[in-house]
Scaffold this motif. Structure first.
Motif, mmCIF file in Angstrom:
data_model
loop_
_atom_site.group_PDB
_atom_site.id
_atom_site.type_symbol
_atom_site.label_atom_id
_atom_site.label_comp_id
_atom_site.label_asym_id
_atom_site.label_seq_id
_atom_site.Cartn_x
_atom_site.Cartn_y
_atom_site.Cartn_z
ATOM 1 N N LEU A 90 32.739 44.397 35.064
ATOM 2 C CA LEU A 90 31.709 43.385 34.866
ATOM 3 C C LEU A 90 32.118 42.076 35.527
ATOM 4 O O LEU A 90 33.300 41.714 35.531
ATOM 5 C CB LEU A 90 31.475 43.153 33.379
ATOM 6 N N VAL A 91 31.120 41.372 36.065
ATOM 7 C CA VAL A 91 31.358 40.088 36.719
ATOM 8 C C VAL A 91 30.425 39.045 36.136
ATOM 9 O O VAL A 91 29.213 39.223 36.141
ATOM 10 C CB VAL A 91 31.114 40.175 38.245
ATOM 11 N N ALA A 92 30.998 37.966 35.613
ATOM 12 C CA ALA A 92 30.203 36.791 35.253
ATOM 13 C C ALA A 92 30.128 35.971 36.535
ATOM 14 O O ALA A 92 31.168 35.556 37.060
ATOM 15 C CB ALA A 92 30.873 36.009 34.133
ATOM 16 N N PRO A 93 28.939 35.773 37.076
ATOM 17 C CA PRO A 93 28.828 35.153 38.393
ATOM 18 C C PRO A 93 29.271 33.693 38.404
ATOM 19 O O PRO A 93 29.268 33.025 37.363
ATOM 20 C CB PRO A 93 27.335 35.263 38.711
ATOM 21 N N SER A 120 37.452 51.686 41.732
ATOM 22 C CA SER A 120 38.272 52.712 41.089
ATOM 23 C C SER A 120 37.822 53.007 39.652
ATOM 24 O O SER A 120 38.130 54.081 39.139
ATOM 25 C CB SER A 120 39.742 52.313 41.104
ATOM 26 N N VAL A 121 37.114 52.089 39.007
ATOM 27 C CA VAL A 121 36.666 52.366 37.631
ATOM 28 C C VAL A 121 35.322 53.086 37.598
ATOM 29 O O VAL A 121 34.906 53.548 36.541
ATOM 30 C CB VAL A 121 36.599 51.080 36.761
ATOM 31 N N GLU A 122 34.671 53.224 38.762
ATOM 32 C CA GLU A 122 33.400 53.947 38.810
ATOM 33 C C GLU A 122 33.620 55.398 38.394
ATOM 34 O O GLU A 122 34.566 56.044 38.819
ATOM 35 C CB GLU A 122 32.809 53.901 40.220
ATOM 36 N N PRO A 166 33.912 33.170 39.726
ATOM 37 C CA PRO A 166 33.468 34.337 38.978
ATOM 38 C C PRO A 166 34.543 34.766 37.998
ATOM 39 O O PRO A 166 35.727 34.458 38.186
ATOM 40 C CB PRO A 166 33.261 35.403 40.070
ATOM 41 N N THR A 167 34.138 35.432 36.937
ATOM 42 C CA THR A 167 35.079 35.951 35.948
ATOM 43 C C THR A 167 34.901 37.445 35.863
ATOM 44 O O THR A 167 33.778 37.943 35.754
ATOM 45 C CB THR A 167 34.819 35.298 34.572
ATOM 46 N N PHE A 168 36.011 38.182 35.934
ATOM 47 C CA PHE A 168 35.994 39.636 35.949
ATOM 48 C C PHE A 168 36.545 40.192 34.647
ATOM 49 O O PHE A 168 37.436 39.621 34.037
ATOM 50 C CB PHE A 168 36.860 40.164 37.107
ATOM 51 N N THR A 169 36.020 41.355 34.268
ATOM 52 C CA THR A 169 36.559 42.070 33.112
ATOM 53 C C THR A 169 36.234 43.551 33.259
ATOM 54 O O THR A 169 35.307 43.932 33.989
ATOM 55 C CB THR A 169 35.998 41.529 31.785
ATOM 56 N N ILE A 170 37.007 44.384 32.592
ATOM 57 C CA ILE A 170 36.742 45.817 32.545
ATOM 58 C C ILE A 170 36.565 46.191 31.088
ATOM 59 O O ILE A 170 37.412 45.897 30.251
ATOM 60 C CB ILE A 170 37.911 46.631 33.159
ATOM 61 N N GLU A 171 35.443 46.827 30.799
ATOM 62 C CA GLU A 171 35.158 47.284 29.422
ATOM 63 C C GLU A 171 34.963 48.780 29.404
ATOM 64 O O GLU A 171 34.468 49.366 30.300
ATOM 65 C CB GLU A 171 33.889 46.611 28.891
ATOM 66 N N ARG A 175 44.832 46.585 34.377
ATOM 67 C CA ARG A 175 45.303 46.519 32.994
ATOM 68 C C ARG A 175 45.030 45.140 32.404
ATOM 69 O O ARG A 175 44.563 45.009 31.269
ATOM 70 C CB ARG A 175 46.802 46.842 32.930
ATOM 71 N N ALA A 176 45.276 44.101 33.189
ATOM 72 C CA ALA A 176 45.036 42.733 32.715
ATOM 73 C C ALA A 176 43.556 42.510 32.422
ATOM 74 O O ALA A 176 43.203 41.857 31.435
ATOM 75 C CB ALA A 176 45.528 41.722 33.747
ATOM 76 N N LEU A 177 42.682 43.051 33.272
ATOM 77 C CA LEU A 177 41.242 42.863 33.072
ATOM 78 C C LEU A 177 40.715 43.688 31.907
ATOM 79 O O LEU A 177 39.664 43.372 31.351
ATOM 80 C CB LEU A 177 40.478 43.182 34.359
ATOM 81 N N ARG A 178 41.426 44.719 31.525
ATOM 82 C CA ARG A 178 41.062 45.475 30.322
ATOM 83 C C ARG A 178 41.446 44.687 29.073
ATOM 84 O O ARG A 178 40.804 44.804 28.040
ATOM 85 C CB ARG A 178 41.747 46.834 30.305
#
Length: 96
Positions: A56-59, A47-49, A91-96, A14-17
Motif C-alpha cells: 500500500l502507498v499513501a500518496p 514481489s508481494v503480488e 509517499p508512505t509505504f506499508t505491507i499488510e 520486513r520493515a514495511l510489514r
C-alpha cells in the motif's frame, strides 16, 4: 533468518510489514539513499503480488494546496504540479 543473511529488499519488506515508512526514513534506517530505497521498494511491491499481502502507498501530498493526485506514487516529487510549491510530503509505504 538472521538479518545479516537477508538481502536489502528482504530487510525493507520486513520493515514495511512492521510499520509504514517513507523513502527518507527507510534510507536513514538502512544506510541507503532515498533514490535507492525507491528502486528497491518498486521490486518489493512486485514481489508481494500473489502472496495474499498488499503493498500500500499513501500518496505524496502538497502541504500548500492539498494536491495528491500524483502520477507516479513510487517517486518523491520535488514540487506540486498544481501550485508549484516545494512543500510536498513523501509517499508512505506499508505491507499488510
Amino acid at each position: 533468518m538472521r538479518e545479516a543473511d537477508e538481502t536489502t529488499r528482504q530487510r525493507l519488506a520486513r520493515a514495511l510489514r512492521e510499520e509504514p515508512g517513507t523513502p527518507s526514513a527507510l534510507a536513514e534506517r538502512f544506510d541507503l539513499t532515498p533514490g535507492s530505497v525507491l528502486r528497491h521498494v518498486e521490486h518489493v511491491s512486485r514481489s508481494v503480488e500473489g502472496t495474499g499481502e498488499q503493498f500500500l502507498v499513501a500518496p505524496p501530498a502538497c502541504e500548500e494546496c492539498g494536491f495528491d493526485r500524483f502520477d507516479d506514487l513510487l517517486n518523491r516529487p520535488s514540487r506540486c504540479p498544481s501550485c508549484k510549491s516545494e512543500s510536498v510530503t513523501e509517499p508512505t509505504f506499508t505491507i499488510e
